[in-house]
Design a protein around this motif. Structure first.
Motif, mmCIF file in Angstrom:
data_model
loop_
_atom_site.group_PDB
_atom_site.id
_atom_site.type_symbol
_atom_site.label_atom_id
_atom_site.label_comp_id
_atom_site.label_asym_id
_atom_site.label_seq_id
_atom_site.Cartn_x
_atom_site.Cartn_y
_atom_site.Cartn_z
ATOM 1 N N PHE A 1 14.029 -13.053 -1.819
ATOM 2 C CA PHE A 1 14.050 -11.988 -0.816
ATOM 3 C C PHE A 1 13.650 -10.655 -1.441
ATOM 4 N N CYS A 2 14.231 -10.334 -2.599
ATOM 5 C CA CYS A 2 13.917 -9.073 -3.289
ATOM 6 C C CYS A 2 12.460 -9.057 -3.758
ATOM 7 N N ARG A 3 11.984 -10.179 -4.311
ATOM 8 C CA ARG A 3 10.588 -10.241 -4.753
ATOM 9 C C ARG A 3 9.632 -9.996 -3.596
ATOM 10 N N GLN A 4 9.910 -10.603 -2.443
ATOM 11 C CA GLN A 4 9.043 -10.422 -1.279
ATOM 12 C C GLN A 4 9.090 -8.986 -0.773
ATOM 13 N N ALA A 5 10.278 -8.376 -0.758
ATOM 14 C CA ALA A 5 10.412 -6.992 -0.291
ATOM 15 C C ALA A 5 9.657 -6.040 -1.210
ATOM 16 N N ILE A 6 9.767 -6.249 -2.506
ATOM 17 C CA ILE A 6 9.062 -5.390 -3.463
ATOM 18 C C ILE A 6 7.556 -5.579 -3.323
ATOM 19 N N GLN A 7 7.108 -6.826 -3.210
ATOM 20 C CA GLN A 7 5.678 -7.082 -3.069
ATOM 21 C C GLN A 7 5.135 -6.472 -1.781
ATOM 22 N N LYS A 8 5.900 -6.557 -0.699
ATOM 23 C CA LYS A 8 5.479 -5.962 0.575
ATOM 24 C C LYS A 8 5.317 -4.450 0.428
ATOM 25 N N ALA A 9 6.278 -3.795 -0.236
ATOM 26 C CA ALA A 9 6.203 -2.346 -0.447
ATOM 27 C C ALA A 9 5.008 -1.987 -1.337
ATOM 28 N N LEU A 10 4.739 -2.771 -2.366
ATOM 29 C CA LEU A 10 3.600 -2.516 -3.252
ATOM 30 C C LEU A 10 2.276 -2.685 -2.504
ATOM 31 N N ASP A 11 2.186 -3.732 -1.686
ATOM 32 C CA ASP A 11 0.960 -3.952 -0.908
ATOM 33 C C ASP A 11 0.722 -2.810 0.077
ATOM 34 N N GLU A 12 1.786 -2.353 0.709
ATOM 35 C CA GLU A 12 1.671 -1.237 1.656
ATOM 36 C C GLU A 12 1.243 0.036 0.938
ATOM 37 N N ASP A 13 1.795 0.268 -0.247
ATOM 38 C CA ASP A 13 1.424 1.451 -1.036
ATOM 39 C C ASP A 13 -0.053 1.401 -1.429
ATOM 40 N N LYS A 14 -0.539 0.226 -1.846
ATOM 41 C CA LYS A 14 -1.955 0.071 -2.196
ATOM 42 C C LYS A 14 -2.842 0.308 -0.974
ATOM 43 N N ARG A 15 -2.412 -0.204 0.174
ATOM 44 C CA ARG A 15 -3.192 -0.036 1.391
ATOM 45 C C ARG A 15 -3.290 1.445 1.756
ATOM 46 N N LYS A 16 -2.203 2.180 1.623
ATOM 47 C CA LYS A 16 -2.204 3.619 1.924
ATOM 48 C C LYS A 16 -3.138 4.370 0.954
ATOM 49 N N GLN A 17 -3.109 3.982 -0.321
ATOM 50 C CA GLN A 17 -3.984 4.635 -1.300
ATOM 51 C C GLN A 17 -5.455 4.353 -1.019
ATOM 52 N N ASN A 18 -5.758 3.151 -0.574
ATOM 53 C CA ASN A 18 -7.146 2.799 -0.265
ATOM 54 C C ASN A 18 -7.627 3.474 1.019
ATOM 55 N N ASP A 19 -6.719 3.711 1.966
ATOM 56 C CA ASP A 19 -7.083 4.361 3.218
ATOM 57 C C ASP A 19 -7.267 5.866 3.069
ATOM 58 N N THR A 20 -6.643 6.462 2.077
ATOM 59 C CA THR A 20 -6.725 7.900 1.862
ATOM 60 C C THR A 20 -8.071 8.229 1.199
ATOM 61 N N PRO A 21 -8.886 9.113 1.833
ATOM 62 C CA PRO A 21 -10.165 9.475 1.200
ATOM 63 C C PRO A 21 -9.931 10.283 -0.061
ATOM 64 N N SER A 22 -10.751 10.080 -1.092
ATOM 65 C CA SER A 22 -10.650 10.850 -2.340
ATOM 66 C C SER A 22 -11.357 12.170 -2.170
ATOM 67 N N THR A 23 -10.830 13.183 -2.806
ATOM 68 C CA THR A 23 -11.450 14.526 -2.750
ATOM 69 C C THR A 23 -12.076 14.908 -4.024
#
Length: 102
Positions: A80-102
């Motif tokens: 359960f903890c491994r899945q929760a951490i992986q979900k949070a990491l995947d979401e963080d990566k997705r947010k970083q990829n969606d944010t345009p670089s300046t």
């Protein structure tokens, strides 16, 4: 007379201790002794990781008592903890990829 009685008790206790110690040694050797040469089929009984990547590192975190109890009540708290951490990491990566670089 007292000294003789005390020395007899001591020698009796020492004798009993030696017998018990020898019996325990024999019992432990018979029960706990590994098979000479090891287990030839050890690979058949080894641990296999459930996922793609082996779980070789540990992670320790502090949580509140209520969070701890809730996680521990799960069928498989570790997974359960491994899945929760992986979900949070995947979401963080997705947010970083969606944010345009300046």
């Amino acid at each position: 007379m007292v000294a003789t009685s005390t020395s007899r008790k001591r020698s009796h206790y020492i004798y009993v201790y030696i017998i018990v110690h020898e019996l325990l040694e024999q019992f432990c050797v018979n029960i706990l002794m590994a098979r000479k040469g090891g287990n030839p089929n050890i690979k058949n009984h080894g641990f296999e990781p459930a996922g793609e990547e082996p779980l070789t590192k540990t992670l320790s975190i502090r949580v509140s008592e209520s969070t701890y109890q809730e996680v521990k009540s799960k069928d498989n708290p570790g997974e359960f903890c491994r899945q929760a951490i992986q979900k949070a990491l995947d979401e963080d990566k997705r947010k970083q990829n969606d944010t345009p670089s300046t």
